[in-house]
Design a protein around this motif. Structure first.
Motif, PDB file in Angstrom:
ATOM      1  N   LEU A  86     -29.784   9.841 -53.541  1.00 50.29           N
ATOM      2  CA  LEU A  86     -29.606   8.728 -52.608  1.00 50.29           C
ATOM      3  C   LEU A  86     -30.865   8.563 -51.757  1.00 50.29           C
ATOM      4  CD1 LEU A  86     -25.972   9.495 -51.369  1.00 50.29           C
ATOM      5  CD2 LEU A  86     -26.682   8.033 -53.272  1.00 50.29           C
ATOM      6  N   TYR A  87     -31.139   7.338 -51.372  1.00 46.36           N
ATOM      7  CA  TYR A  87     -32.282   7.072 -50.494  1.00 46.36           C
ATOM      8  C   TYR A  87     -31.889   7.413 -49.055  1.00 46.36           C
ATOM      9  CZ  TYR A  87     -34.110   4.539 -54.508  1.00 46.36           C
ATOM     10  OH  TYR A  87     -34.553   4.205 -55.762  1.00 46.36           O
ATOM     11  N   PRO A  88     -32.535   8.420 -48.448  1.00 44.98           N
ATOM     12  CA  PRO A  88     -32.077   8.893 -47.126  1.00 44.98           C
ATOM     13  C   PRO A  88     -32.238   7.868 -46.011  1.00 44.98           C
ATOM     14  CG  PRO A  88     -34.168   9.923 -47.742  1.00 44.98           C
ATOM     15  CD  PRO A  88     -33.687   9.182 -48.943  1.00 44.98           C
ATOM     16  N   ASN A  95     -27.657   1.688 -50.313  1.00 48.28           N
ATOM     17  CA  ASN A  95     -27.801   2.526 -51.500  1.00 48.28           C
ATOM     18  C   ASN A  95     -27.005   1.970 -52.669  1.00 48.28           C
ATOM     19  OD1 ASN A  95     -29.257   5.331 -51.605  1.00 48.28           O
ATOM     20  ND2 ASN A  95     -28.541   5.156 -49.485  1.00 48.28           N
ATOM     21  N   MET A  96     -25.775   1.575 -52.404  1.00 51.92           N
ATOM     22  CA  MET A  96     -24.910   1.100 -53.478  1.00 51.92           C
ATOM     23  C   MET A  96     -25.382  -0.233 -54.058  1.00 51.92           C
ATOM     24  SD  MET A  96     -21.175   2.219 -51.944  1.00 51.92           S
ATOM     25  CE  MET A  96     -20.239   1.313 -53.168  1.00 51.92           C
ATOM     26  N   LEU A 127     -19.712   2.528 -44.957  1.00 51.86           N
ATOM     27  CA  LEU A 127     -20.800   1.691 -45.462  1.00 51.86           C
ATOM     28  C   LEU A 127     -22.001   1.646 -44.522  1.00 51.86           C
ATOM     29  CD1 LEU A 127     -18.774  -1.287 -46.996  1.00 51.86           C
ATOM     30  CD2 LEU A 127     -20.023   0.504 -48.222  1.00 51.86           C
ATOM     31  N   ASP A 128     -21.802   1.860 -43.227  1.00 61.43           N
ATOM     32  CA  ASP A 128     -22.908   1.800 -42.275  1.00 61.43           C
ATOM     33  C   ASP A 128     -23.544   3.156 -42.019  1.00 61.43           C
ATOM     34  OD1 ASP A 128     -22.553  -0.953 -41.942  1.00 61.43           O
ATOM     35  OD2 ASP A 128     -21.080  -0.670 -40.336  1.00 61.43           O
ATOM     36  N   ARG A 129     -23.033   4.194 -42.646  1.00 63.52           N
ATOM     37  CA  ARG A 129     -23.583   5.535 -42.431  1.00 63.52           C
ATOM     38  C   ARG A 129     -24.769   5.794 -43.347  1.00 63.52           C
ATOM     39  NH1 ARG A 129     -18.654   9.884 -41.543  1.00 63.52           N
ATOM     40  NH2 ARG A 129     -17.408   8.638 -40.092  1.00 63.52           N
ATOM     41  N   TYR A 130     -25.530   6.847 -42.990  1.00 61.78           N
ATOM     42  CA  TYR A 130     -26.662   7.294 -43.805  1.00 61.78           C
ATOM     43  C   TYR A 130     -26.258   8.558 -44.557  1.00 61.78           C
ATOM     44  CZ  TYR A 130     -29.564   3.926 -41.339  1.00 61.78           C
ATOM     45  OH  TYR A 130     -30.086   2.757 -40.846  1.00 61.78           O
TER      46      TYR A 130
END
Length: 354
Positions: A86-88, A95-96, A127-130
């Motif tokens: 995943l892109y951090p 990402n999705m 969805l808004d988390r990293y």
């Protein structure tokens, strides 16, 4: 969705051949698992299907189209790796939807497909988390969601659960199986864990040293393994396998190399003196009167069942008993194998005889 056909596929690195003419036909919508020990060629084969490894010989076809020389991005497949990749610096939503943005899909379509995938995977509130704020299981769901939004013809999974703890692996196995039942997308999944293969697959491909040993449903492989390798690999605890010969005279029985004598089914058509391997699964051995005398070596209560390692002659037999037993190390038991579920293998070739 699409079928996948692997025909006489070979892979060589210089003069070293790692895949030796593999043939597998996967039906549209089927969930097939490639399983085998490390180094058997299963991940190499998956990467060849994905287009990440060149094919040294044979053909790979997706949906009836040979894709040997087709770029990975043009094969209409989506791959989920062991590492989440995943892109951090991107949110879960970013990402999705990354692959769709690269393909210049309309923003509203991208947003809707991401939302649909998030709903399927229970990620709506993330969805808004990293990625740094997610658990391992949540990260794996995001990696799966990134594959789902592409709506590919084929999903490819390369040991996706190996970084998770045991409890989470069990949960994710169920979730991946439910996902397949919902989407019915053709899925090829690689693992070295035969429990994953048994619980998830429509069909299993057992591989060893670059060869396919057997293809079949989980219960076909469990109940009728084609050879000694499959018999020993499929099942946990594994099948008891004892080497010996058919008695040369007197009553028809099996004489183990370690000296024990075990019963055989009446009317068995096998040559006297033939070298064979006697196979019996742990759950197919009972305790009762007039059986085989055995010494108790180890007792392992697991809650749902009790595993007992017993010794007959110089060989060990493992029992898996559902009922409670009071056996102790050093004690004696009388063992009765279920001869209707006995497996016999040729001692020289390892091929199934019965």
């Amino acid at each position: 969705m699409a079928s996948v056909s692997v025909t006489n596929v070979r892979k060589s690195y210089g003069h070293f051949e790692v895949l030796h003419g593999v043939d597998i036909d996967i039906e549209d919508g089927e969930f097939v698992i490639l399983v085998g020990p490390s180094g058997c060629g299963k991940s190499t084969l998956l990467r060849m299907i994905a287009g990440l490894e060149e094919i040294s010989g044979g053909d790979v076809a997706i949906g009836g189209r040979v894709v040997n020389d087709v770029e990975p991005k043009s094969r209409d497949i989506a791959m989920v790796f062991q590492s989440y990749a995943l892109y951090p610096h991107m949110t879960v939503e970013a990402n999705m939807g990354f692959s769709l943005r690269l393909a210049k899909a309309p923003k509203e379509e991208t947003r809707q497909r991401v939302r649909d995938a998030a709903q399927i995977l229970g990620l709506e509130n993330l969805l808004d988390r990293y990625p740094r704020n997610l658990s391992g299981g949540q990260r794996q769901r995001v990696a799966m969601g990134r594959a789902i939004v592409r709506q590919p013809q084929v999903f490819l999974f390369d040991e996706p659960l190996s970084n998770l703890d045991a409890k989470l692996r069990v949960q994710m196995r169920s979730e991946i199986k439910q996902l397949h039942q919902r989407l019915r997308t053709t899925t090829i999944y690689v693992t070295h864990d035969q429990i994953e293969a048994m619980t998830m697959a429509d069909r299993i491909v057992v591989m060893r040293d670059g060869y396919v040993e057997q293809i079949g449903s989980p219960l076909e492989l469990y109940d009728r393994p084609a050879n000694l390798f499959v018999a020993g690999f499929i099942g946990s605890p594994g099948m008891n396998l004892i080497r010996g010969k058919i008695s040369s005279g007197g009553p028809l029985e099996f004489v183990a190399d370690g000296g024990a004598r075990l019963p055989l089914p009446a009317g068995l058509d096998v040559a006297r003196g033939a070298e064979i391997v006697y196979g019996i699964r742990p759950e197919n051995i009972a305790i009762g009167e007039g059986g085989i005398d055995a010494e108790v070596v180890v007792v392992e209560p697991t809650g749902a069942e009790t595993l007992i390692v017993s010794r007959i002659g110089a060989d060990d037999l493992v029992l898996a008993l559902r009922e409670r037993v009071s056996a102790r190390a050093g004690g004696r038991l009388s063992l009765i194998p279920d001869l209707g579920r006995l497996h016999l293998f040729d001692g020289a070739t390892g091929q199934r005889l019965r």
